[in-house]
Design a protein around this motif. Structure first.
Motif, PDB file in Angstrom:
ATOM      1  N   ARG A 116       0.918  -1.283  -0.011  1.00  0.00           N
ATOM      2  CA  ARG A 116      -0.032  -0.038  -0.050  1.00  0.00           C
ATOM      3  C   ARG A 116       1.017   1.176   0.023  1.00  0.00           C
ATOM      4  O   ARG A 116       2.022   1.353   0.586  1.00  0.00           O
ATOM      5  N   LEU A 117       0.506   2.041  -0.782  1.00  0.00           N
ATOM      6  CA  LEU A 117       1.462   3.316  -1.083  1.00  0.00           C
ATOM      7  C   LEU A 117       0.780   4.651  -0.379  1.00  0.00           C
ATOM      8  O   LEU A 117      -0.244   4.809  -0.215  1.00  0.00           O
ATOM      9  N   ARG A 118       1.815   5.479   0.215  1.00  0.00           N
ATOM     10  CA  ARG A 118       1.627   6.739   0.538  1.00  0.00           C
ATOM     11  C   ARG A 118       0.605   6.795   1.766  1.00  0.00           C
ATOM     12  O   ARG A 118      -0.459   7.393   1.776  1.00  0.00           O
ATOM     13  N   TYR A 162      -4.369  13.196  -2.360  1.00  0.00           N
ATOM     14  CA  TYR A 162      -4.283  11.737  -2.559  1.00  0.00           C
ATOM     15  C   TYR A 162      -5.272  11.279  -1.327  1.00  0.00           C
ATOM     16  O   TYR A 162      -5.947  10.333  -1.383  1.00  0.00           O
ATOM     17  N   GLY A 163      -4.755  11.693  -0.135  1.00  0.00           N
ATOM     18  CA  GLY A 163      -5.310  11.012   0.998  1.00  0.00           C
ATOM     19  C   GLY A 163      -5.350  11.925   2.339  1.00  0.00           C
ATOM     20  O   GLY A 163      -5.062  13.091   2.307  1.00  0.00           O
ATOM     21  N   ASN A 164      -5.714  11.390   3.631  1.00  0.00           N
ATOM     22  CA  ASN A 164      -5.908  12.226   4.423  1.00  0.00           C
ATOM     23  C   ASN A 164      -5.219  11.517   5.989  1.00  0.00           C
ATOM     24  O   ASN A 164      -5.674  11.797   6.875  1.00  0.00           O
ATOM     25  N   VAL A 291     -10.154   5.450 -14.996  1.00  0.00           N
ATOM     26  CA  VAL A 291      -9.407   4.265 -15.020  1.00  0.00           C
ATOM     27  C   VAL A 291      -8.889   4.195 -16.470  1.00  0.00           C
ATOM     28  O   VAL A 291      -7.799   3.535 -16.934  1.00  0.00           O
ATOM     29  N   ASP A 292      -9.718   4.552 -17.214  1.00  0.00           N
ATOM     30  CA  ASP A 292      -9.367   4.332 -18.733  1.00  0.00           C
ATOM     31  C   ASP A 292      -8.590   5.423 -19.616  1.00  0.00           C
ATOM     32  O   ASP A 292      -8.408   5.673 -20.799  1.00  0.00           O
ATOM     33  N   TYR A 452       0.577  10.690 -10.654  1.00  0.00           N
ATOM     34  CA  TYR A 452      -0.584  11.516  -9.782  1.00  0.00           C
ATOM     35  C   TYR A 452      -1.857  10.607  -9.875  1.00  0.00           C
ATOM     36  O   TYR A 452      -2.400  10.208 -10.839  1.00  0.00           O
ATOM     37  N   GLY A 453      -2.480  10.874  -8.769  1.00  0.00           N
ATOM     38  CA  GLY A 453      -3.992  10.576  -8.597  1.00  0.00           C
ATOM     39  C   GLY A 453      -4.062   9.369  -8.191  1.00  0.00           C
ATOM     40  O   GLY A 453      -3.238   8.713  -7.458  1.00  0.00           O
ATOM     41  N   PRO A 454      -5.453   8.672  -8.078  1.00  0.00           N
ATOM     42  CA  PRO A 454      -5.803   7.560  -7.363  1.00  0.00           C
ATOM     43  C   PRO A 454      -5.401   6.114  -8.063  1.00  0.00           C
ATOM     44  O   PRO A 454      -5.653   4.948  -7.525  1.00  0.00           O
TER      45      PRO A 454
END
Length: 585
Positions: A116-118, A162-164, A291-292, A452-454
């Motif tokens: 799992r990243l970041r 990205y996250g919290n 996703v695409d 960058y991003g999810p």
């Protein structure tokens, strides 16, 4: 020793009020011979600080194997900035974005399928801390508190986008302070509630990133941090390019106007970018907002910055210098002597080496029941070649590479049947299998990991499997092709150019009396990679917008220079031209 801190809305360096006027220059996008030139031009523009990311994947390309030499010699880059009288801000996050491959994280992290990243995931943090154990001691003597030029360091990068996970951010902060990073720590995020809420860290200065609407951005920052200086950590003076885009530009007047807004608000600023440089090799990143929606970044990182890709001052350079002079007393603009450029002209590449005949010379076959990803095989970048056999007879059906990452050329009995691209869901490949069966070869190109991003946690190559109809195909032979060593290639002279039937290497020799900067034109070529004296210059593609590739003079040598091109599809003329001016499209 020196101190850099803030009190109320003001920064202080050794108790003297200071405004930071900084520019981003990434040491890993510039040949070391030109670091001094770029830094002198930064200073001549009126900047007192240089900012750089630190690319983890450059410094730890394989787990536990570290590199801090050549273009990776970050210590020398920082020392040089200090020698020129510049402050330095360092952003050593495990993640940097930067339109850089995988956002700077090493791809070997993904060899652990549970990674799992970041976030506060102990296996990820163990790798980060092991990296910090090597990196941060190199930076410690360079801190201003130890007499060096580093005045501030970043915790993560745009994390609120990205996250919290505050536990994660605080772990990074503690990892830095426990290793002696006793300078000002900061975060940088977009000027939105969710981003600031997710990215801010108690005890660290919050900064914001934007390209316009200055007052709105600074007002939002003041809501969350009323008793601190306001700083635009990334003033986006323009933008980067994806393949098949137009080249992004922003007028010098508009860029200067927003800079004036920032400085008139008593703000500090860091130009992103001041000088972009080049995504040499396979280090370009990619974006994917859905996703695409995969969009790989081009080799040039010109960014329409104040210094262009070749380090020359642009109209924007002089426009922002004029604005800075309203707030800082500047003397005459003393620039280094221009770096000479040469148009070496046309070079014919008269030797050819088809890829299929070179596989055993430049790689080692791996046998497996099903195709494996690059990460599971320990490969970072480049290409990967898969081969299997389909028994026959079979009626016509669809051939499917499930979750292709990113682009594949499919050959049936050695003939190109289709080019499949994750960005193009419309292209389908259907065929029947004769009674004698079919040999299937697939060359997959990793076009750059998402930065960058999810959707960053992705694997490259064939990530799920290959089907003919409903049936998954097994018994594969795989060749990893990172193309880090081409000495085993076996070239032969060829006569008149015929239609290229498969990916092939071309070779020629450029004789140079005086090595100078030059620009390589690929008119007539389709898509591939170019190597100069064994150095991977990067990718080209006739989709544009990039039409030429920048060749820094230090990559050339007096006398014979070997030029190798891997062309994936074909060229109408087996020759390239060296120009003295770029064409960015």
């Amino acid at each position: 020793m020196a101190t850099f801190h803030f009190s109320g809305p003001t920064f202080y360096y050794n108790d003297q009020p200071t405004r930071i006027i900084s520019g981003a220059i990434h040491y890993f996008r510039i040949v070391p011979e030109y670091w001094r030139d770029r830094l002198l031009k930064l200073k001549a523009c009126g900047c007192n600080t240089v900012e750089t990311y630190v690319a983890w994947n450059l410094h730890e390309p394989q787990k536990g194997e570290f590199c801090f030499e050549g273009m990776a010699d970050i210590v020398r880059f920082i020392e040089l900035a200090g020698e020129l009288g510049l402050h330095v801000m360092v952003r050593p996050s495990p993640y940097i974005c930067a339109e850089w491959e995988f956002g700077g994280m090493p791809s070997w992290l993904l060899a652990d399928p549970g990674m799992r990243l970041r976030c506060y995931h102990p296996p990820f943090l163990e790798h980060v801390d092991a990296y910090y154990d090597v990196l941060l001691p190199k930076l410690k003597p360079l801190l201003c508190t130890n007499g060096g030029p580093i005045i501030a360091m970043q915790i993560e990068n745009e994390y609120g986008s990205y996250g919290n996970d505050k536990r994660y951010l605080n772990h990074l902060k503690e990892s830095m302070t426990s290793r002696g990073m006793d300078v000002l720590l900061f975060t940088s995020d977009g000027a939105e509630d969710s981003m600031l809420q997710g990215g801010m860290v108690p005890g660290a200065l919050a900064t914001v990133n934007f390209g316009s609407r200055t007052k709105e951005a600074f007002d939002k920052l003041r809501e969350y941090q009323p008793d601190a200086p306001v700083m635009c950590m990334e003033y986006w003076d323009e933008w980067f390019d994806h393949w098949s885009d137009e080249h992004h530009t922003r007028s010098a007047g508009d860029a200067a106007h927003v800079l004036d807004e920032i400085l008139s608000e008593n703000g500090s600023v860091n130009f992103y970018m001041f000088h972009g440089g080049t995504n040499f090799g396979f280090y370009n990143g990619a974006n994917a907002h859905t996703v695409d929606g995969y969009e790989p970044t081009i080799t040039s990182y010109d960014y329409d910055a104040p210094l262009n890709e070749a380090g020359e001052p642009t109209e924007k350079y002089f426009a922002i210098r004029e604005v800075i002079s309203k707030y800082v007393e500047l003397g005459p603009c003393e620039l280094p002597a221009p770096i000479p450029k040469r148009a070496y002209g046309r070079l014919e590449l008269k030797e050819l080496a088809p890829l299929s005949a070179q596989l055993d010379a430049i790689s080692t076959p791996i046998h497996s029941a099903y195709p494996e990803t690059m990460e599971m095989l320990g490969q970072d970048y480049g290409f990967i070649h898969y081969n299997t056999f389909i028994t026959g007879p079979r009626p016509k059906d669809e051939f499917v590479i499930q979750n292709l990452r990113d682009r594949a050329q499919v050959f049936l009995n050695g003939k190109l049947a289709a080019t499949l691209d994750r960005r193009d869901s419309e292209t389908k490949l259907e065929f029947d299998v004769p009674s004698e069966g079919l040999q299937v070869s697939i060359l997959v190109e990793n076009m750059g990991r998402i930065n960058y991003g999810p959707f960053m946690r992705e694997y490259k190559g064939i990530t799920e499997g290959v089907r003919f109809g409903r049936q998954f195909l097994s018994e594969w032979t795989t060749y990893m092709l990172p193309l880090t060593d081409l000495t085993g290639l076996k070239f032969e002279d060829f006569g008149a150019l015929s239609e290229q039937s498969e990916p092939s290497f071309y070779r020629g020799t450029l004789t140079v009396v005086e090595p100078c900067d030059t620009f390589l034109s690929f008119d007539g070529w389709t898509k591939g990679v170019v190597f100069i004296n064994g150095y991977n210059l990067g990718r080209y593609w006739n989709l544009g917008p990039q039409k030429t590739m920048y060749v820094p003079g230090p990559l050339l040598k007096q006398g014979a220079n070997e030029i190798i091109i891997l062309e994936l599809h074909g060229t109408s003329d087996a020759a390239v031209t060296f120009l003295d001016q770029p064409d960015l499209g």
